[in-house]
Design a protein around this motif. Structure first.
Motif, short mmCIF file in Angstrom:
data_model
loop_
_atom_site.label_atom_id
_atom_site.label_comp_id
_atom_site.label_asym_id
_atom_site.label_seq_id
_atom_site.Cartn_x
_atom_site.Cartn_y
_atom_site.Cartn_z
N LYS A 49 0.84 -1.20 0.00
CA LYS A 49 0.00 0.00 0.00
C LYS A 49 0.87 1.25 0.00
O LYS A 49 0.61 2.19 -0.74
CB LYS A 49 -0.92 0.03 1.23
N VAL A 50 1.89 1.25 0.83
CA VAL A 50 2.77 2.42 0.92
C VAL A 50 3.52 2.62 -0.40
O VAL A 50 3.63 3.75 -0.89
CB VAL A 50 3.74 2.28 2.11
N LEU A 51 4.02 1.55 -0.98
CA LEU A 51 4.79 1.67 -2.23
C LEU A 51 3.92 2.06 -3.43
O LEU A 51 4.37 2.78 -4.32
CB LEU A 51 5.50 0.35 -2.54
N LEU A 52 2.69 1.56 -3.49
CA LEU A 52 1.84 1.78 -4.66
C LEU A 52 0.88 2.95 -4.51
O LEU A 52 0.14 3.27 -5.44
CB LEU A 52 1.05 0.50 -4.97
N MET A 53 0.88 3.57 -3.35
CA MET A 53 -0.07 4.63 -3.05
C MET A 53 -0.10 5.71 -4.13
O MET A 53 -1.16 6.15 -4.56
CB MET A 53 0.29 5.22 -1.69
N HIS A 54 1.06 6.14 -4.58
CA HIS A 54 1.10 7.23 -5.57
C HIS A 54 0.58 6.81 -6.94
O HIS A 54 0.23 7.65 -7.75
CB HIS A 54 2.50 7.84 -5.66
N HIS A 55 0.53 5.51 -7.21
CA HIS A 55 -0.04 5.02 -8.47
C HIS A 55 -1.55 4.82 -8.36
O HIS A 55 -2.27 5.00 -9.35
CB HIS A 55 0.59 3.68 -8.87
N LEU A 56 -2.01 4.42 -7.19
CA LEU A 56 -3.42 4.04 -7.02
C LEU A 56 -4.30 5.18 -6.52
O LEU A 56 -5.52 5.10 -6.63
CB LEU A 56 -3.52 2.85 -6.06
N CYS A 57 -3.69 6.21 -5.98
CA CYS A 57 -4.45 7.32 -5.41
C CYS A 57 -4.17 8.60 -6.19
O CYS A 57 -3.06 8.82 -6.66
CB CYS A 57 -4.09 7.53 -3.94
N ARG A 58 -5.17 9.44 -6.27
CA ARG A 58 -5.00 10.72 -6.94
C ARG A 58 -4.36 11.71 -5.98
O ARG A 58 -4.40 11.53 -4.76
CB ARG A 58 -6.33 11.25 -7.46
N GLY A 59 -3.72 12.73 -6.53
CA GLY A 59 -3.17 13.80 -5.71
C GLY A 59 -1.71 13.63 -5.33
O GLY A 59 -1.20 14.38 -4.51
N PHE A 60 -1.02 12.66 -5.92
CA PHE A 60 0.39 12.44 -5.60
C PHE A 60 1.29 12.97 -6.71
O PHE A 60 1.02 12.77 -7.89
CB PHE A 60 0.68 10.95 -5.41
N ARG A 61 2.37 13.62 -6.33
CA ARG A 61 3.42 14.01 -7.26
C ARG A 61 4.46 12.90 -7.35
O ARG A 61 5.05 12.67 -8.39
CB ARG A 61 4.13 15.28 -6.79
#
Length: 189
Positions: A49-61
């Motif tokens: 979850k921590v590693l993939l968060m920026h791919h699966l969630c909107r709002g990440f740079r």
């Protein structure tokens, strides 16, 4: 036991934070695919979850770098948590009972093998410095996640998740989940 309670609280707080971010910012196309996919994402291991968060969630740079010191310390903490809460029979072999001159001695082998980079094997060996190190790891992971967010999303996370007692979620007319309040300050009725 006091230190174990603190350790448990810190790790639960990190899990709660990560799950709230997923709930608030999971990309709409992933949420709409089907309920089974959303359930699989909920059950995903914490490190994934921590590693993939920026791919699966909107709002990440950007996301957490797998090779960073923050992630390495987090992986150690997660392994420690799993070892403590899901220990097996082999784990009970960490203590040796010795009889010498009619006296019974309990020798904790882990106490002799412990180095400064690892957490103690058993919860009963947790000390204040261990708990402070655990807090530092949790704070570092949360900081790294927040720093990877876009400015607008970061402000929402700081306001509603990190600094508020109640985390307001609402659904719009399309069924999309949003973090925060409506313009008039109310949550959806």
């Amino acid at each position: 036991l006091y230190y174990n309670s603190i350790f448990t609280y810190y790790f639960m707080a990190l899990e709660g934070f990560v799950n709230l971010v997923y709930h608030a910012f999971l990309k709409p196309d992933l949420r709409k695919v089907d309920r089974q996919l959303e359930e699989r994402l909920e059950k995903m291991d914490m490190d994934l979850k921590v590693l993939l968060m920026h791919h699966l969630c909107r709002g990440f740079r950007k996301g957490i770098d797998r090779d960073s010191e923050v992630y390495r310390q987090f992986a150690k903490l997660k392994d420690y948590r799993n070892r403590v809460f899901h220990s097996g029979i082999v784990d009970s072999l960490k203590n040796v009972l010795m009889v010498e001159d009619g006296f019974l001695y309990n020798v904790d082998i882990d106490r002799f093998r412990r180095n400064n980079n690892d957490f103690p094997f058993t919860r009963k060996l947790l000390r204040k410095d261990d708990v402070l190190r655990i807090k530092h790891v949790v704070d570092s992971v949360i900081k790294e996640i927040v720093e990877g967010l876009d400015k607008e999303v970061r402000e929402m996370v700081n306001r509603y998740i990190l600094n508020d007692l109640l985390v307001p979620f609402r659904k719009d007319s399309t069924g999309q989940i949003h973090l925060g309040l409506f313009e008039n300050g109310e949550t959806e009725k």
